[in-house]
Design a protein around this motif. Structure first.
Motif, mmCIF file in Angstrom:
data_model
loop_
_atom_site.group_PDB
_atom_site.id
_atom_site.type_symbol
_atom_site.label_atom_id
_atom_site.label_comp_id
_atom_site.label_asym_id
_atom_site.label_seq_id
_atom_site.Cartn_x
_atom_site.Cartn_y
_atom_site.Cartn_z
ATOM 1 N N GLU A 260 0.709 -1.319 -0.480
ATOM 2 C CA GLU A 260 -0.320 0.183 -0.025
ATOM 3 C C GLU A 260 1.079 0.851 -0.119
ATOM 4 N N ASN B 65 -3.781 0.643 -3.791
ATOM 5 C CA ASN B 65 -4.396 1.900 -3.252
ATOM 6 C C ASN B 65 -5.039 1.089 -1.671
ATOM 7 N N PRO B 66 -4.688 2.241 -0.353
ATOM 8 C CA PRO B 66 -4.631 1.502 0.847
ATOM 9 C C PRO B 66 -7.333 1.375 0.734
ATOM 10 N N GLN C 25 -4.166 -8.384 0.019
ATOM 11 C CA GLN C 25 -3.382 -7.813 -1.241
ATOM 12 C C GLN C 25 -3.029 -9.159 -2.326
#
Length: 420
Positions: free
Chosen positions: A67, A89-90, A115
């Motif tokens: 991230e 993107n977080p 992720q």
């Protein structure tokens, strides 16, 4: 931009980073296995882990998703050729986790797993971190740090101004520009009205002369004001603490000004060595501060963007259009690199003074009742498209060439400019 798919890699790795340790999820492609580990955030630990991965998957590529786009972890991993770094993107990770964990439960290994899952399913939609050459990365950091220090100096200047207004407002009248050594040195030498009134006329004149203030009219006006000024207050309970605070703030301010000067020299040297310098020097209103920032915004990799629209969206200049049912609305792009957007918007504002068509466009939109900020963003949108063409063809911007193109197209912009 090179396209990647899962088959290009022997293993997919998600890293949930933190200041002191990193939680890792490792997923060998073509298997159902997931291996979780934790490593310390130290150069030695990261190197040992990267080399261990290389030994376990010799002569094979490894995909890592995180991230982050920059920072210590990225700087540490970017030097290894066997690692390909993807960024996510977080917000995407948080929403993905929330969709499949309604209870709101969260732990670090699950973030690393999320992720990996996003990377597995949507690798072609994720950005790959492709480091620019060292010289470009140096310039990129320098211009960003300078912008940050300039903002710090503005904040500090406002604090000094507010404090002087409490007991010594006359000094603000004598020096219109606060980000100067003459202002700082004056306040350091005479931190109160009482102190400066004790100074001899010749001492003050010598001070102004030594700081290259040679305008007799300005200096005489200062001397007259010093002579005739009355104290705002004689209360020592107000004067003493405010004077002490100003003296501390001025010392900080001088350090900031010297730091900005040092960065300016480094930026000038680094920018001068860039081959694309001629393109960005040709841009109206860019100047020594914004030209290097614009060069960094585009970078040196011509394959990074397929068209201007990609950069417009990435920089947050292109608006977002949303639809729901029969309704449609446009809003500001929320997620984007803030410094990059600032660069384009700030330059667009300056270009109005130096570009004939930019000024005409501003006046045209203003006549339609559009607010200033909206016009500047729209102008930045147009400028990106123009500069993108210059960047791709490696040709400097030429105002006359662009005006001729507008004339050939019968642009109403030129008619507006002539009539106004």
């Amino acid at each position: 931009m090179k396209a990647y798919n899962v088959d290009n890699f022997a293993v997919l790795i998600g890293i949930d980073w933190a200041d002191k340790k990193h939680d890792i999820c490792e997923h060998p492609t073509g298997t159902n296995k997931y291996h979780y580990t934790v490593i310390k955030h130290t150069p030695e630990a990261l190197h040992e882990w990267a080399m261990d991965i290389k030994q376990r998957y010799p002569e094979q590529k490894i995909a890592i998703v995180c991230e982050l786009k920059k920072g210590p972890l990225i700087y540490a991993l970017a030097k290894y050729d066997h690692l390909t770094l993807f960024t996510v993107n977080p917000c995407a990770v948080a929403k993905y986790r929330q969709a499949f964990t309604p209870s709101g439960a969260k732990d670090d290994p699950s973030d690393a797993f999320v992720q990996v899952e996003i990377l597995t399913l949507h690798m072609n939609k994720l950005s790959v971190i492709e480091p620019e050459p060292a010289a470009m990365r140096t310039l990129s950091q320098l211009v960003e740090y300078r912008r940050s220090l300039v903002q710090d100096s503005v904040d500090l200047s406002n604090k000094i101004t507010a404090t002087l207004k409490n007991y010594y407002p006359q000094a603000l009248e004598w020096f219109k520009e606060k980000d100067t050594y003459i202002f700082c040195d004056f306040i350091q030498k005479w931190p109160s009205l009482t102190a400066v009134k004790k100074a001899r006329k010749q001492t003050l004149l010598d001070f102004f002369e030594s700081h290259n203030s040679h305008y007799c009219t300005v200096n005489n006006a200062r001397l007259d004001s010093i002579k005739n000024s009355m104290p705002l207050t004689l209360d020592e309970g107000v004067i003493v603490p405010n004077q002490m605070l100003v003296e501390v703030l001025i010392m900080q301010f001088k350090v900031l000004l010297k730091g900005i000067e040092k960065l300016d020299k480094a930026i000038k040297s680094a920018y001068k060595a860039q081959q694309d310098k001629k393109i960005f020097d040709s841009l109206p209103g860019a100047g020594p501060q914004l030209a290097p920032r614009l060069l960094v915004a585009f970078g040196s990799n011509r394959a990074r963007y397929n068209d201007a629209a990609e950069l417009q969206k990435y920089a947050g200049i292109a608006p977002v259009i949303e639809r729901s049912g029969q309704k449609m609305w446009t809003h500001w792009r929320y997620s984007c690199p803030t410094f990059l957007r600032q660069t384009f918007v700030e330059w667009a504002g300056f270009s109005i003074r130096y570009s004939f068509w930019a000024k005409a466009y501003y006046e045209q939109q203003k006549a339609k009742g559009k607010p200033h900020n909206s016009i500047i963003r729209s102008l930045a949108f147009k400028w990106i498209r123009i500069v993108f063409r210059c960047w791709k063809t490696n040709k400097p911007y030429d105002e006359s060439t662009y005006l001729a193109a507008l004339k050939r197209r019968g642009s109403p912009l030129l008619k507006f400019a002539i009539n106004s």
